[in-house]
Scaffold this active site. Structure first.
Site, short mmCIF file in Angstrom:
data_model
loop_
_atom_site.label_atom_id
_atom_site.label_comp_id
_atom_site.label_asym_id
_atom_site.label_seq_id
_atom_site.Cartn_x
_atom_site.Cartn_y
_atom_site.Cartn_z
N ARG A 90 41.00 106.00 32.44
CA ARG A 90 41.83 106.16 33.53
C ARG A 90 43.34 106.44 32.97
NH1 ARG A 90 44.90 103.00 32.34
NH2 ARG A 90 46.16 103.45 34.05
N GLY A 91 44.12 106.80 34.08
CA GLY A 91 45.58 107.28 33.46
C GLY A 91 45.52 108.65 33.23
N ALA A 92 46.53 109.24 33.97
CA ALA A 92 46.43 110.84 34.23
C ALA A 92 46.15 111.54 32.95
CB ALA A 92 47.79 111.28 34.82
N ARG A 130 38.07 113.15 39.94
CA ARG A 130 39.12 112.47 40.58
C ARG A 130 40.21 113.52 41.05
NH1 ARG A 130 41.79 107.33 37.82
NH2 ARG A 130 42.30 106.86 40.18
N GLN A 176 45.85 97.22 37.50
CA GLN A 176 46.12 97.80 36.09
C GLN A 176 47.36 97.25 35.43
OE1 GLN A 176 45.44 99.43 38.99
NE2 GLN A 176 44.58 101.57 38.49
N ASP A 229 51.06 110.87 38.48
CA ASP A 229 49.78 111.51 38.41
C ASP A 229 49.92 112.87 38.77
OD1 ASP A 229 48.96 108.71 38.89
OD2 ASP A 229 47.28 109.50 38.03
N ASN A 285 52.05 108.73 42.58
CA ASN A 285 51.81 107.69 41.48
C ASN A 285 51.00 106.56 42.04
OD1 ASN A 285 51.69 106.93 38.73
ND2 ASN A 285 53.11 105.07 39.44
N LYS A 286 50.58 105.38 41.38
CA LYS A 286 49.82 104.48 41.96
C LYS A 286 50.40 103.77 43.23
CE LYS A 286 46.55 103.35 40.67
NZ LYS A 286 45.55 104.09 41.22
O1 MRU Z 1 43.97 105.09 39.10
P1 MRU Z 1 44.60 105.03 37.71
O2 MRU Z 1 44.73 103.50 36.80
O3 MRU Z 1 44.16 105.99 36.94
O4 MRU Z 1 46.34 105.18 37.87
C1 MRU Z 1 47.00 105.28 37.07
C2 MRU Z 1 48.58 105.54 37.45
O5 MRU Z 1 48.65 105.68 38.55
C3 MRU Z 1 49.59 105.88 36.33
O6 MRU Z 1 50.81 105.27 36.72
C4 MRU Z 1 49.74 107.45 36.07
O7 MRU Z 1 48.32 107.81 36.13
C5 MRU Z 1 50.75 107.83 34.83
S1 MRU Z 1 49.71 107.28 33.48
C6 MRU Z 1 50.77 107.96 32.34
#
Ligand code: MRU
Length: 354
Positions: free
Chosen positions: A46-48, A89, A204, A245, A255-256
């Site tokens: 996970r994480g962009a 995703r 997270q 993201d 973002n989240k």
């Molecule tokens: O759903 P996730 O855990 O992939 O979401 C991650 C986030 O929202 C992060 O803040 C974003 O991807 C930036 S990561 C450097």
């Protein structure tokens, strides 16, 4: 130290299974694009930026399975592989960026080999794709370092900083974006304390970010999301930094879920709200935030915690996994090319053209 997120060897990728953190460090073997897409969909990965890097390796792995053939066959397989990866995703543009970049390399090779290509050529293709995937990764690592440097300069001495979700090493191949700013600020002696919001529903912040901050010895505390306003008001929070993201060409930032609320709080409390994100997060094709697709995830992520039901059976639930913060609420975009502030379409275009 944060354990490696991806380990890549010819024909095999090992993925740190983030669903099991912080309790267990387990690596999942992934051998193809379908395995990469599944690990991404299921949140092992996970994480962009990280899902982008994994997609690049997943693409290289899949094409290694290619039988001897011709350019047009390769082009078809490459396009199908990129589509499979991109379907994992919808919100993080890094995934699309990496898959399309790998596709571009494969298509260039295909058009240079319209007839059947030899096994020596095939080996050249494999090497070239492995190299490109490693380049995507090393660029991400370098971007994180640069964001850490630029971001740390923005923080006041004795900074009390808040972050949301996990934009740390676990979300990238480097030191992280937002968390990288915090750890770089800490190394520069500027961070008095960091708050990590737990980030319901997937947690997270509670499972990953606070774990990273503790491992990096940053004085830090975990809070639930609904404590943010009170903590900002009473604990001297003087900066908020988050990741992204996807950033539209006018600076609106996905973002989240919960990020937008923090930006509104920052405005009310007159504290800076920063977004740290590498340049490939900026989607010039998205005119503004309305053009960004917001992923809706399983309602069970809301109604269950660690396998335990916490809401009545049959309840109606919404689960948008991201939200969009309007550009005017963002004090600055911290990128590897520098800090963009004020966040406007013109300033973004100017930075990208450098
Ligand atoms: O759903 P996730 O855990 O992939 O979401 C991650 C986030 O929202 C992060 O803040 C974003 O991807 C930036 S990561 C450097």
């Amino acid at each position: 130290m944060i354990p490696p997120r991806l380990i890549f060897r010819k024909g095999l990728m090992k993925v740190l299974d983030q669903r099991l953190l912080p309790d267990r460090i387990v690596y999942l073997p992934v051998r193809d694009a379908a395995g990469t897409a599944k690990a991404t969909r299921d949140m092992a990965l996970r994480g962009a930026p990280l899902i982008g890097c994994a997609a690049a390796f997943g693409f290289a792995l899949e094409l290694r399975r290619l039988r001897p053939g011709s350019g047009p066959e390769l082009a078809r397989t490459a396009a199908k592989t990129a589509d499979l990866l991109k379907a994992a995703r919808p919100t993080a543009v890094a995934l699309f960026y990496a898959a399309d970049r790998m596709l571009g390399k494969a298509l260039a090779f295909a058009s240079a080999h319209p007839a059947a290509f030899s096994s020596a050529d095939r080996n050249k293709l494999f090497e070239m794709l492995d190299r490109e995937a490693r380049l995507v990764t090393s660029e991400d690592e370098a971007a994180c370092e640069a964001m850490g440097r630029f971001g740390a300069r923005l923080l006041p001495k004795g900074c009390v900083i808040m972050t949301h979700c996990n934009a740390g090493a676990l979300a990238t191949m480097g030191i992280g974006t937002a968390v990288g700013v915090i750890t770089a600020g800490h190394k520069a002696g500027k961070v008095a304390r960091a708050y990590s919001c737990e980030t319901r529903p997937y947690l997270q912040g509670a499972r990953l970010t606070i774990w990273e901050l503790m491992r990096e010895s940053v004085p830090s505390e975990l809070i639930t999301d609904n404590m943010a306003a009170h903590i900002i008001k009473t604990c001297g929070v003087n900066a908020i930094v988050v990741g992204a993201d996807r950033i539209a060409s006018n600076g609106d930032t996905a973002n989240k879920i919960g990020t937008y609320a923090l930006a509104v709080l920052a405005k009310y409390h007159k504290i800076p709200f920063y977004v740290a994100a590498p340049v490939p997060t900026i989607d010039l094709k998205a005119r503004d935030g309305d053009a960004i697709i917001i992923e809706e995830r399983s309602t069970e992520e809301v109604t269950f915690i660690k396998g335990n039901r916490i809401a009545p059976r049959g309840v109606r639930v919404r689960h948008p996994a991201f939200d969009v913060t309007p550009a005017p609420l963002i004090t600055g975009l911290i990128t590897e090319k520098g800090v963009i502030s004020p966040v406007t379409r013109a300033n973004i275009a100017k930075t990208l053209s450098r």
